[in-house]
Design a protein around this motif. Structure first.
Motif, short mmCIF file in Angstrom:
data_model
loop_
_atom_site.label_atom_id
_atom_site.label_comp_id
_atom_site.label_asym_id
_atom_site.label_seq_id
_atom_site.Cartn_x
_atom_site.Cartn_y
_atom_site.Cartn_z
N THR A 219 0.24 -9.02 -8.60
CA THR A 219 -1.12 -8.67 -9.04
C THR A 219 -1.45 -7.26 -8.62
O THR A 219 -0.74 -6.65 -7.83
CB THR A 219 -2.17 -9.63 -8.44
N ARG A 220 -2.54 -6.75 -9.16
CA ARG A 220 -2.98 -5.40 -8.77
C ARG A 220 -4.48 -5.42 -8.57
O ARG A 220 -5.19 -6.16 -9.26
CB ARG A 220 -2.61 -4.42 -9.89
N LEU A 221 -4.98 -4.61 -7.65
CA LEU A 221 -6.42 -4.57 -7.40
C LEU A 221 -7.16 -4.22 -8.69
O LEU A 221 -6.71 -3.39 -9.46
CB LEU A 221 -6.76 -3.53 -6.33
N VAL B 241 0.84 -1.20 0.00
CA VAL B 241 0.00 0.00 0.00
C VAL B 241 0.87 1.25 0.00
O VAL B 241 2.06 1.20 0.36
CB VAL B 241 -0.94 0.04 1.23
N GLU B 242 0.27 2.36 -0.40
CA GLU B 242 1.00 3.62 -0.44
C GLU B 242 1.29 4.13 0.97
O GLU B 242 2.42 4.42 1.33
CB GLU B 242 0.17 4.66 -1.22
N PRO C 5 -5.62 3.84 -8.48
CA PRO C 5 -5.57 3.86 -9.95
C PRO C 5 -5.39 5.28 -10.48
O PRO C 5 -6.26 5.83 -11.14
CB PRO C 5 -6.90 3.24 -10.36
N THR C 6 -4.24 5.88 -10.15
CA THR C 6 -3.91 7.23 -10.62
C THR C 6 -2.62 7.14 -11.43
O THR C 6 -2.01 6.07 -11.51
CB THR C 6 -3.65 8.16 -9.42
N VAL C 7 -2.19 8.25 -12.02
CA VAL C 7 -0.95 8.23 -12.81
C VAL C 7 0.21 7.77 -11.92
O VAL C 7 0.99 6.90 -12.30
CB VAL C 7 -0.65 9.64 -13.38
N GLU C 8 0.30 8.31 -10.70
CA GLU C 8 1.39 7.95 -9.80
C GLU C 8 1.29 6.48 -9.38
O GLU C 8 2.30 5.78 -9.31
CB GLU C 8 1.37 8.83 -8.54
N GLY C 9 0.07 6.02 -9.13
CA GLY C 9 -0.13 4.63 -8.75
C GLY C 9 0.25 3.69 -9.88
O GLY C 9 0.92 2.67 -9.66
N ASP C 10 -0.13 4.07 -11.12
CA ASP C 10 0.19 3.25 -12.29
C ASP C 10 1.71 3.20 -12.50
O ASP C 10 2.28 2.14 -12.77
CB ASP C 10 -0.48 3.82 -13.55
N ILE D 50 0.38 -8.30 -3.89
CA ILE D 50 -0.79 -7.57 -4.41
C ILE D 50 -0.50 -6.08 -4.31
O ILE D 50 -0.24 -5.56 -3.22
CB ILE D 50 -2.06 -7.89 -3.58
N LEU D 51 -0.52 -5.38 -5.44
CA LEU D 51 -0.29 -3.94 -5.40
C LEU D 51 -1.64 -3.26 -5.19
O LEU D 51 -2.48 -3.21 -6.10
CB LEU D 51 0.36 -3.47 -6.70
N ALA D 52 -1.87 -2.76 -4.00
CA ALA D 52 -3.13 -2.07 -3.69
C ALA D 52 -2.88 -0.57 -3.77
O ALA D 52 -3.00 0.14 -2.78
CB ALA D 52 -3.63 -2.49 -2.31
N LEU D 53 -2.50 -0.11 -4.96
CA LEU D 53 -2.16 1.30 -5.16
C LEU D 53 -3.32 1.97 -5.88
O LEU D 53 -4.02 1.34 -6.67
CB LEU D 53 -0.88 1.42 -5.99
#
Lengths: 201, 201
Positions: A171-173, A84-85, A148-153, A143-146
């Motif tokens: 994986t990603r959410l 997580v971030e 869904p923004t430009v920074e998250g991507d 699991i990448l729970a970031l």
């Protein structure tokens, strides 16, 4: 009315997120009108906060004990790490009761315009966690729970590259229509993602 | 994540007006992420609030000194008393810099359904202030700065009756269209008041 203690408290409270000068004023008058013991207890909790809460040495979440209750819980599945971030994201996921693995707090997202690169995030510590497992306790999935923004991507893409040499599934959410949402009010990008991520029913 | 100090603080903060569990959580993480001295200072100010702030013996407003800076300011016009419901109303009026008289905090409005009658308000103290003035310092006007609500109207009516035997003019703040407002979005009652209170241009 130049009551100094009052003005100082309004100024301090209005530094909190989502609190302006007006709502800070309302808070202070609410506290003044109320039971003095409330202000006393709230004040003591705040003053002692940084003493009682520290960061977990394993996952980076906020905790009173190190390691944190999640990292030291034998019942949690150590083969899945949810990245997580921020520490507050960890709390939100815990409240959903959907995830039973362990966490890793990155401490931010890659944002070149704000001068935040991979070196500013706890990516090295994440990789260390992959290597330092006991036999039978290997990490199998990240699991990448970031968001869904430009920074998250960008951060997800970077982690995907860094982690591709390890025997671990990344994986990603899922991203798509929110439950209860309406196609009519869904933005183009979300709609496009929900198409690309469509699932067989 | 059963960090107790964190949960306790979220529970305490969500008792503040306008603060829910989610925004309280955001506040606590903001404080944890920030400078520890902020939490320390905020905590000390809160814990000491009720010690440093008391009610002014004359007007009933919150103050560090008794009488408050307004009541003890020789430059204020003691012939006009502005009557407000709560101490925070006093602050709002002071910030408008529109009024240069003195104040009187009622401590509420008459609300029979909530069991608040005239006896619960500081009306007796207001009347005492009318009699106890030095020669040349007589109170000439009482401005009722009460909200234009049912309770505000009831209280204004009651005060009007009580004060009619005193040689004092009782006025009330004008009620009507808010500046920048739109006729189309104005409720019927406000429109009706703005007609009755129309002024010659």
């Amino acid at each position: 009315m130049s009551a100094n203690a009052l003005d100082r408290l309004v100024a301090l409270l209005s530094k909190l997120p989502g609190v302006g000068k007006k709502s800070a004023g309302r808070m202070v008058y609410h506290i003044l009108d109320g039971d003095p013991s409330y202000a006393q207890i709230l004040g003591e909790e705040l003053a002692g906060l940084h003493k009682s809460i520290r960061r977990c040495g394993i996952c980076g979440g906020f905790t009173e004990t190190d390691p944190c209750p999640i990292c030291s819980d034998a019942g949690r599945d150590r083969s899945i790490i949810c990245v997580v971030e921020r520490a507050q994201d960890l709390r939100i996921i815990e409240e959903s009761r959907e995830f039973h693995g362990v966490f890793h707090v990155l401490g931010g997202l890659i944002a070149p315009l704000e001068g935040i690169g991979p070196g500013n995030l706890s990516i090295g510590r994440l990789i260390n966690r992959l290597g330092r497992t006991d036999p039978g306790q290997e990490v199998k999935e990240i699991i990448l729970a970031l968001n869904p923004t430009v920074e998250g991507d960008t951060t997800a893409l970077y982690l995907q590259k860094v982690l591709k040499d390890f025997p671990v599934t990344v994986t990603r959410l899922a991203s798509g229509l929110p439950v209860g949402g309406d196609l009519e009010y869904t933005d183009r990008l979300t709609l496009s993602r929900s198409f690309r991520g469509r699932v067989k029913v």
